[in-house]
Design an enzyme around this catalytic site. Structure first.
Site, short mmCIF file in Angstrom:
data_model
loop_
_atom_site.label_atom_id
_atom_site.label_comp_id
_atom_site.label_asym_id
_atom_site.label_seq_id
_atom_site.Cartn_x
_atom_site.Cartn_y
_atom_site.Cartn_z
N GLY A 27 0.83 -1.20 0.00
CA GLY A 27 0.00 0.00 0.00
C GLY A 27 0.86 1.24 0.00
O GLY A 27 1.96 1.26 -0.56
N HIS A 109 4.82 1.18 12.04
CA HIS A 109 4.04 1.91 13.04
C HIS A 109 3.96 1.00 14.27
O HIS A 109 3.80 -0.22 14.15
CB HIS A 109 2.64 2.21 12.50
CG HIS A 109 1.73 2.91 13.45
ND1 HIS A 109 2.17 3.83 14.38
CD2 HIS A 109 0.38 2.83 13.63
CE1 HIS A 109 1.14 4.29 15.07
NE2 HIS A 109 0.04 3.69 14.65
N SER A 253 -1.36 39.15 5.28
CA SER A 253 -1.61 40.57 5.52
C SER A 253 -1.69 40.87 7.02
O SER A 253 -1.90 39.97 7.84
CB SER A 253 -2.94 40.98 4.87
OG SER A 253 -4.03 40.35 5.54
#
Length: 340
Positions: A27, A109, A253
């Site tokens: 994957g 993981h 800004s």
């Protein structure tokens, strides 16, 4: 505590010489690991089910493919890159029978190791190499001569060289070009889950959805709402990714910066942080892991319903229509489903 960070110079690819490395799964992470390892001169075999749609994709990339049990028996380094919810069953049925003393079981993981859904025998080395980016980025950066930072951790080390093997693996997939950070399974798992749930996926998408709905419900055009609360998020995130929040505030800004300082804390207030702490607690005590495993056992009934509801939200249709006007978005896609 100071972090140990390793680079290419600290890792020896020779540690993988003469070894077969099996990448189980193809994957997002699996395809990147396998292809990068191969390009780094490592002997790689990809482990996939016979009926996997990824089998021809892996072969088309010039990789050798075998079933997971065959790949595991053949290899001395076995990396699991399959989804968290399928890893434990696959390990028990197909990987564990082929493990031999001194083999190296690796994960991308720490979920299953940390929450003890997978408990390897004590005579097997266990390490983690977790790139801090999706597999598509891991592959693209490698091809460009760059790398994605990786985490490395050791859970079991009966042979005494597991960290060195982990560093060699991380170098082979490009991690040493950016930095390989040493951590623990607990730290990687719990911080990763928290980041996904509270900020990166859950938190961010809910913030965008609520912003979109607030503008549309106030009578503004859905297209304007999508641009202002979803499309432009990439601009802000890219500025932060490039050089931190100060860089973003320098670039926008004065109006935007003032609104950031004065209105942001009213949206994300102390109550949000308290709920984040509760989410972290549920991760730490295993409540989330238990809930997710039970959801898998139910056949993902609730999960699939949530997916359907999310896909049917009006903002998805508005977004698809607007993206259709921006032809450049189709160039150099991060996700190409035909390849992985």
């Amino acid at each position: 505590m100071a972090l140990n960070i390793y680079y290419d110079k600290d890792a020896d690819l020779g540690r993988l010489e003469g070894r077969i490395v099996a990448v189980i799964g193809y994957g997002s992470q699996g395809h990147a690991h396998a292809q990068n390892l191969k390009n780094s001169g490592v002997d790689v075999v990809v482990g996939l089910r016979k009926d996997s749609a990824s089998w021809p994709k892996a072969e088309a990339a010039g990789l050798r493919v075998a079933t997971p049990d065959q790949a595991a028996r053949e290899a001395s380094v076995i990396m699991l890159t399959v989804p968290d919810e399928t890893a434990a069953g696959l390990y028990t049925d197909e990987i564990a029978p082929g493990l031999e003393p001194g083999d190296y079981l690796a994960v991308a993981h720490g979920f299953n190791i940390h929450f003890q859904a997978i408990t390897p025998p004590e005579n097997v080395n266990v390490f983690m190499v977790a790139p801090k980016g999706p597999g598509h980025t891991v592959r693209a950066h490698y091809e460009e001569g760059k790398g994605v930072p990786c985490l490395v951790a050791v859970h079991q080390d009966p042979t005494g060289d597991t960290l060195q093997i982990g560093l060699a693996y991380a170098k082979a997939i490009g991690g040493g070009r950016a930095g390989i950070i040493e951590t623990t399974f607990r730290e990687e798992t719990e911080t990763d889950l928290f980041g996904e749930q509270a900020v990166l996926c859950g938190g961010l998408t809910e913030l965008m959805r609520n912003g979109y709905e607030t503008l549309v419900e106030a009578g503004y055009a859905p297209e304007m709402a999508y641009f202002e609360t979803i499309h432009e998020v990439k601009l802000i995130v890219d500025l932060i990714y490039e050089n931190g929040m100060a860089n973003m505030r320098y670039s926008v800004s004065n109006t935007a910066e003032y609104g950031d300082f004065t209105r942001g804390p009213r949206v994300i207030d102390a109550g949000v942080k308290e709920r984040m702490k509760q989410i972290l607690k549920e991760i730490q005590d295993g409540e989330f892991a238990k809930e997710f495993i039970l959801e898998k056992q139910s056949g993902f009934v609730g999960f699939n319903a949530m997916r359907r509801r999310a896909a049917e939200h009006p903002m998805e249709k508005v977004g698809a229509r607007l993206r259709g006007l921006m032809s450049w978005l189709g160039e150099n896609r991060l996700v190409d489903r035909s390849k992985n």
